[in-house]
Write a protein that holds these residues in place. Structure first.
Motif, PDB file in Angstrom:
ATOM      1  N   SER A  39      97.468 -49.942  84.030  1.00 60.03           N
ATOM      2  CA  SER A  39      96.826 -51.161  84.634  1.00 60.03           C
ATOM      3  C   SER A  39      98.118 -51.569  85.847  1.00 60.03           C
ATOM      4  O   SER A  39      97.269 -51.102  86.861  1.00 60.03           O
ATOM      5  CB  SER A  39      97.092 -52.645  84.131  1.00 60.03           C
ATOM      6  OG  SER A  39      97.062 -54.015  84.773  1.00 60.03           O
ATOM      7  N   MET A  47      97.759 -47.685  87.316  1.00 54.65           N
ATOM      8  CA  MET A  47      96.644 -48.099  88.656  1.00 54.65           C
ATOM      9  C   MET A  47      97.230 -48.709  89.544  1.00 54.65           C
ATOM     10  O   MET A  47      96.502 -48.480  91.157  1.00 54.65           O
ATOM     11  CB  MET A  47      95.298 -48.018  88.359  1.00 54.65           C
ATOM     12  CG  MET A  47      95.241 -46.826  87.325  1.00 54.65           C
ATOM     13  SD  MET A  47      93.093 -47.277  85.981  1.00 54.65           S
ATOM     14  CE  MET A  47      93.034 -46.226  84.721  1.00 54.65           C
ATOM     15  N   VAL A  61      90.331 -51.552  88.112  1.00 52.88           N
ATOM     16  CA  VAL A  61      91.244 -51.745  87.852  1.00 52.88           C
ATOM     17  C   VAL A  61      90.672 -52.728  86.609  1.00 52.88           C
ATOM     18  O   VAL A  61      90.690 -52.302  85.428  1.00 52.88           O
ATOM     19  CB  VAL A  61      92.572 -52.386  88.156  1.00 52.88           C
ATOM     20  CG1 VAL A  61      93.448 -52.278  86.999  1.00 52.88           C
ATOM     21  CG2 VAL A  61      93.083 -50.960  88.886  1.00 52.88           C
TER      22      VAL A  61
END
Length: 289
Positions: A223, A226, A237
């Protein structure tokens, strides 16, 4: 997992009772016995509540003895698991390969990392969930039993990167015809336990590697990287993470962002490779407004 909780925590206490004879005090005793495991206590209470609701619908019960016990054990606050930093990624991956754990366990951790899923999704994965030609893994939504499935009723599709697909193919060579992607090393008819992955992390801690890093932090790592990439939209995401939006936007935004999720997961896998090799971070094009 649901059946396991019933067999371990419920059946020994009330399994011999007729369903109509179970009282709130019986449910309370079960939940109180799990007070030191608040997440499990609340899940067991919720499972019992669902079972007794079913009994009511079938006219076997007039009331639900589990409802009054809801909230007896306070739910723990949401834990935020730290991600690996870019500098930690190569150290973690090199230690993973050399830590001495069983090869299947190493592959399970790698798939957790590359597919950005939870431990239970990996350990309970069945071959029937995979379409290797399409490079897709469809994790069924929560149903009766729900072992290893999603937290919600919605299925979740993982678009396997080249690296993740290679991990799955390596796992096939080790699974020896089992229905499970990762069968138990000791009990071939059963899936690998989540504790097996925890034990591998204990090996890493013993080596002095990321001693405060937890398996769920693999999702935090994806997470973070990205979101910081600059070209991957936040909604994408969230879909990669199988997070479902709340509020009005969650109701109306039903987009799956399939193409962008394919690209995001492939970018992430390539990015991890670059970090491990010590190369420069993959150059990114700025996202247009």
């Amino acid at each position: 997992l649901t059946v396991g909780w019933l067999e371990r925590d419920v059946f020994p206490r009330i399994g011999a009772l007729p369903v109509g004879d179970v009282r709130p005090a019986d449910v309370l005793a079960i939940v109180e016995s799990l007070r030191d495991k608040p997440t499990t206590a609340n899940r067991v209470q919720a499972i019992l509540q669902q079972i007794f609701n079913y009994g009511i619908r079938k006219l076997l019960l007039a009331s639900n003895p589990a409802i009054a016990i809801r909230g007896v054990v306070e739910r723990p606050g949401v834990k935020h698991f730290r991600p690996l930093s870019a500098k930690e990624v190569p150290v973690f991956l090199n230690a993973l390969d050399s830590c001495g754990a069983h090869e299947a366990t190493k592959l399970a951790v790698k798939l957790c990392m590359l597919a950005v899923v939870r431990k239970a999704n990996v350990t309970m994965a069945r071959w029937e969930h995979f379409d290797l030609e399409a490079g897709e893994w469809t994790i069924p939504g929560r149903g009766a039993g729900g072992d290893g499935l999603m937290k919600t009723e919605h299925p979740h599709r993982v678009y396997l990167s080249r690296q993740a697909l290679e991990v799955v193919k390596q796992a096939r060579a080790l699974s020896e015809g089992s229905q499970w992607l990762f069968p138990s090393i000791y009990k071939g008819g059963q899936p690998m336990g989540e504790q097996t992955i925890n034990h591998l992390f204990a090996r890493l801690y013993a080596l002095g590697v990321a001693t405060d890093f937890k398996p769920h932090g693999l999702r935090s790592t994806a997470s973070t990287m990205m979101n910081e990439a600059g070209h991957i939209r936040g909604d994408v995401v969230e879909k990669v993470l199988a997070h479902h939006q709340g509020g009005v936007r969650g109701i109306y935004n039903v987009a799956e962002y399939a193409r962008e999720r394919v690209e995001a997961l492939q970018w992430y896998a390539d990015h991890l490779d670059k970090l491990r090799k010590g190369a420069d971070v993959i150059p990114l094009q700025p996202r247009s407004a």
